[in-house]
Design a protein around this motif. Structure first.
Motif, short mmCIF file in Angstrom:
data_model
loop_
_atom_site.label_atom_id
_atom_site.label_comp_id
_atom_site.label_asym_id
_atom_site.label_seq_id
_atom_site.Cartn_x
_atom_site.Cartn_y
_atom_site.Cartn_z
N GLU A 140 -4.03 -21.73 30.45
CA GLU A 140 -4.67 -20.45 30.73
C GLU A 140 -4.55 -20.13 32.21
O GLU A 140 -4.83 -20.97 33.05
CB GLU A 140 -6.14 -20.49 30.34
CG GLU A 140 -6.36 -20.54 28.85
CD GLU A 140 -7.84 -20.44 28.50
OE1 GLU A 140 -8.59 -19.79 29.25
OE2 GLU A 140 -8.22 -21.01 27.48
N LEU A 141 -4.09 -18.92 32.50
CA LEU A 141 -4.05 -18.42 33.87
C LEU A 141 -4.81 -17.11 33.87
O LEU A 141 -4.51 -16.22 33.07
CB LEU A 141 -2.61 -18.14 34.32
CG LEU A 141 -1.73 -19.28 34.73
CD1 LEU A 141 -0.34 -18.77 35.05
CD2 LEU A 141 -2.28 -20.02 35.91
N ASP A 142 -5.80 -16.99 34.73
CA ASP A 142 -6.45 -15.69 34.83
C ASP A 142 -5.63 -14.81 35.78
O ASP A 142 -4.68 -15.25 36.41
CB ASP A 142 -7.92 -15.82 35.25
CG ASP A 142 -8.12 -16.30 36.68
OD1 ASP A 142 -7.22 -16.16 37.52
OD2 ASP A 142 -9.21 -16.84 36.96
N PHE A 143 -5.99 -13.55 35.86
CA PHE A 143 -5.24 -12.59 36.65
C PHE A 143 -5.11 -13.02 38.11
O PHE A 143 -4.03 -12.95 38.70
CB PHE A 143 -5.88 -11.21 36.56
CG PHE A 143 -5.21 -10.19 37.44
CD1 PHE A 143 -3.99 -9.63 37.08
CD2 PHE A 143 -5.78 -9.80 38.64
CE1 PHE A 143 -3.36 -8.71 37.89
CE2 PHE A 143 -5.16 -8.88 39.46
CZ PHE A 143 -3.95 -8.33 39.08
N ASN A 144 -6.21 -13.51 38.71
CA ASN A 144 -6.18 -13.90 40.12
C ASN A 144 -5.27 -15.09 40.35
O ASN A 144 -4.54 -15.14 41.34
CB ASN A 144 -7.59 -14.21 40.63
CG ASN A 144 -8.43 -12.95 40.75
OD1 ASN A 144 -7.91 -11.86 41.01
ND2 ASN A 144 -9.73 -13.08 40.55
N GLU A 145 -5.28 -16.06 39.43
CA GLU A 145 -4.40 -17.22 39.57
C GLU A 145 -2.94 -16.80 39.45
O GLU A 145 -2.08 -17.27 40.19
CB GLU A 145 -4.73 -18.29 38.52
CG GLU A 145 -6.05 -18.97 38.75
CD GLU A 145 -6.47 -19.87 37.59
OE1 GLU A 145 -7.13 -20.89 37.88
OE2 GLU A 145 -6.15 -19.56 36.43
N LEU A 146 -2.65 -15.91 38.51
CA LEU A 146 -1.29 -15.42 38.34
C LEU A 146 -0.84 -14.65 39.58
O LEU A 146 0.27 -14.85 40.09
CB LEU A 146 -1.19 -14.52 37.10
CG LEU A 146 0.19 -13.96 36.78
CD1 LEU A 146 1.20 -15.08 36.59
CD2 LEU A 146 0.13 -13.08 35.55
N ARG A 147 -1.71 -13.79 40.10
CA ARG A 147 -1.39 -13.04 41.32
C ARG A 147 -1.12 -13.98 42.49
O ARG A 147 -0.15 -13.82 43.22
CB ARG A 147 -2.53 -12.08 41.66
CG ARG A 147 -2.20 -11.19 42.86
CD ARG A 147 -3.38 -10.40 43.33
NE ARG A 147 -4.35 -11.38 43.82
CZ ARG A 147 -5.65 -11.21 43.81
NH1 ARG A 147 -6.16 -10.12 43.34
NH2 ARG A 147 -6.46 -12.13 44.28
#
Length: 166
Positions: free
Chosen positions: A2-9
């Motif tokens: 799982e990657l949240d939006f902030n981690e992906l950014r």
């Protein structure tokens, strides 16, 4: 995975600020592929992701949403701060992250102003994407300035310390 939006950014920002041309992250049924392409001489990252196909005998799943990704413009490193003494050597952050002066909160700092350091000596840690990256000095000399506070976010290309070379 799982990657949240902030981690992906944050991941895309870090990749964009490196010389990595292609990056693939696979975990179970998740795959993320990031490729940089050249367009008008400008380096741009593109993103593609995929999920596995359902098994032939599996019940039909709800359709996946269509996601269109647009290349992001390459980040320009911040302009270096002016130096009072051109003889000083800057220790620069190689990535976006969080600056730590010590290996742990209850440990002494790696270096202090006035300390003599040697080439290859760890001078700080930059945390990026929950990974602790030790930053080593590329010059021997005396630390004359530490420009970042412990726990402060830093940018790619930001001056962290200045060293008077030996």
């Amino acid at each position: 995975m799982e990657l949240d939006f902030n981690e992906l950014r944050d991941l895309l920002t870090v990749i964009n600020q490196t010389d990595i041309a292609e990056f693939t992250l696979k975990s179970g049924d998740f795959e993320l592929v990031v490729r940089k392409s050249s367009q008008n001489g400008e380096s741009l990252p593109t993103v593609a992701s995929s999920a596995p196909l359902p098994a032939a005998n599996a019940a039909p799943a709800a359709p996946l949403p269509t996601v269109v990704t647009t290349p992001l413009p390459a980040a320009n490193p911040p302009a270096p701060m002016p130096r009072a003494n051109d003889r000083l050597v800057d220790i620069i952050s190689p990535m976006v992250g969080t600056f730590y002066r010590a290996p742990a909160p209850d440990e002494p700092p790696f270096v202090n102003v006035g300390d003599r350091i040697r080439n290859g000596q760890t001078v700080c840690i930059i945390e990026a994407m929950k990974l602790m990256n030790e930053l080593e000095a590329e010059v021997s000399g005396e630390v004359v300035e530490i420009l970042v506070d412990n726990g402060e976010p830093v940018e790619f290309g930001q001056v962290l310390m200045r060293v008077n070379p030996a």
